[in-house]
Write a protein that holds these residues in place. Sequence first.
Motif, mmCIF file in Angstrom:
data_model
loop_
_atom_site.group_PDB
_atom_site.id
_atom_site.type_symbol
_atom_site.label_atom_id
_atom_site.label_comp_id
_atom_site.label_asym_id
_atom_site.label_seq_id
_atom_site.Cartn_x
_atom_site.Cartn_y
_atom_site.Cartn_z
ATOM 1 N N LYS B 156 1.118 -1.307 0.083
ATOM 2 C CA LYS B 156 -0.044 -0.120 0.109
ATOM 3 C C LYS B 156 0.919 1.340 0.020
ATOM 4 N N LYS B 157 1.996 1.162 0.714
ATOM 5 C CA LYS B 157 2.945 2.335 0.916
ATOM 6 C C LYS B 157 3.575 2.540 -0.480
ATOM 7 N N CYS B 159 2.196 1.919 -3.536
ATOM 8 C CA CYS B 159 1.195 2.545 -4.383
ATOM 9 C C CYS B 159 0.914 3.791 -4.213
ATOM 10 N N GLU B 160 0.990 4.188 -2.890
ATOM 11 C CA GLU B 160 1.049 5.597 -2.370
ATOM 12 C C GLU B 160 2.214 6.716 -2.821
ATOM 13 N N GLU B 164 2.215 9.585 -5.692
ATOM 14 C CA GLU B 164 2.939 10.595 -5.237
ATOM 15 C C GLU B 164 3.967 11.045 -6.492
#
Lengths: 223, 172
Positions: B156-157, B159-160, B164
């Motif tokens: 998930k990180k 993906c974030e 960005e």
Amino acid sequence: MSQVTVLGAWPSPYVYRVIWALKLKGVDYEYVEEDVLHNKSDRLLKYNPVHKKVPVLVHAGKPIAESAVILEYIEETWPQNPLLPKDPHQRALARFWIKFGEDKSAALFGFFMTEGEQQEKATKEGQEQLRILEEQGLGEKMFFGGDEIGMADLEFGWLAWWLDVMSEIAGVKVIDAESFPRLHAWIQRFKDISAIKEPLPDRSAMLTYFKGRRATFLALAKS
Amino acid sequence: MNPVHKKIPVLIHNGKPVCESLIIVQYIDEVWKDKAPLLPSDPYQRAQARFWADFIDKKLYDAGRKIWTTKGEEQEAAKKEYIEILKVLEELGDKPYFMGERLGFLDIALITFYSWFHAYETLGSFSIEAECPKLISWAKRCMQKESVSKSLADPKKLCEFLVEMKKRLGVE
């Protein structure tokens, strides 16, 4: 003794890495020429379906592709006249420079595929990488492998024979004795080794072949 | 420690640096050779492992990058290419891990890309599992090992992070 076959193309420096390794270790092999530009054989496509390139080493019927992978296989299968040091850190360094040679090949060959201003820029880029190679890869050593020739020397063997032909055709001086003294001295030493010298392709045949290749690259770049 | 490439990872052992991830993995295998061998012992099997690790390194990173840095037709082509590469890897065998019964060199070369699948699937609107179910079940098998699941990045990180990066690079 199990049959060893090398599928190759006579102008390719990648193929010579494998030939040199086998000769340095005294391993007998059969050489088979492939027409990689115009007519790849079924045999090549069967033995290297992923990349469809040479060199391929076939040992006891089993194929191995990618020159760096083949060299490691040769080293492990025929340990005489070792081409890698025993110390793990030294081995990692040899592998590092081999990978450097592979990763930077676009920069190193750029001068041959370009002309005019682009060629000036490409030549400088190539020379920057060669500077790093000379100062950090070779340093004060006789060979990349130390006192004796090793796997990393084979990786850069093209500098000892192909570079001169390519420079002549492309009309640029990439290396000379003044600008790259240590690499230049290494080239002389490397070429003096009989296992290296003996299989080298004929220079005038290379001139003809690579002139054609340069013409092709330049035409492709324009289209 | 890495003056030539100025990149990570770098392993520093007894003050001496080792660079380039697959070279580091081989170094680790050679120095700590008494435990959990990563490369097989047979030279031909070792060559296969090295060949496919090289294939992964040559193809997968750039193909993945194209998925999140393009859109429209280019992105469709990128997704197709990515799946094709994974399918080739999927065909490599029916054993639990790439070279046999134990997690080894080639598994290590590929499993680290698994963390990125979720990000690519989200940004590319496609399902890797649907196309490559065998590969995903291999990945999940690897993730059952703590040494893998506790060290890989959180999908998930990642993906974030890519969302960005897309903004920063102006890819929309």
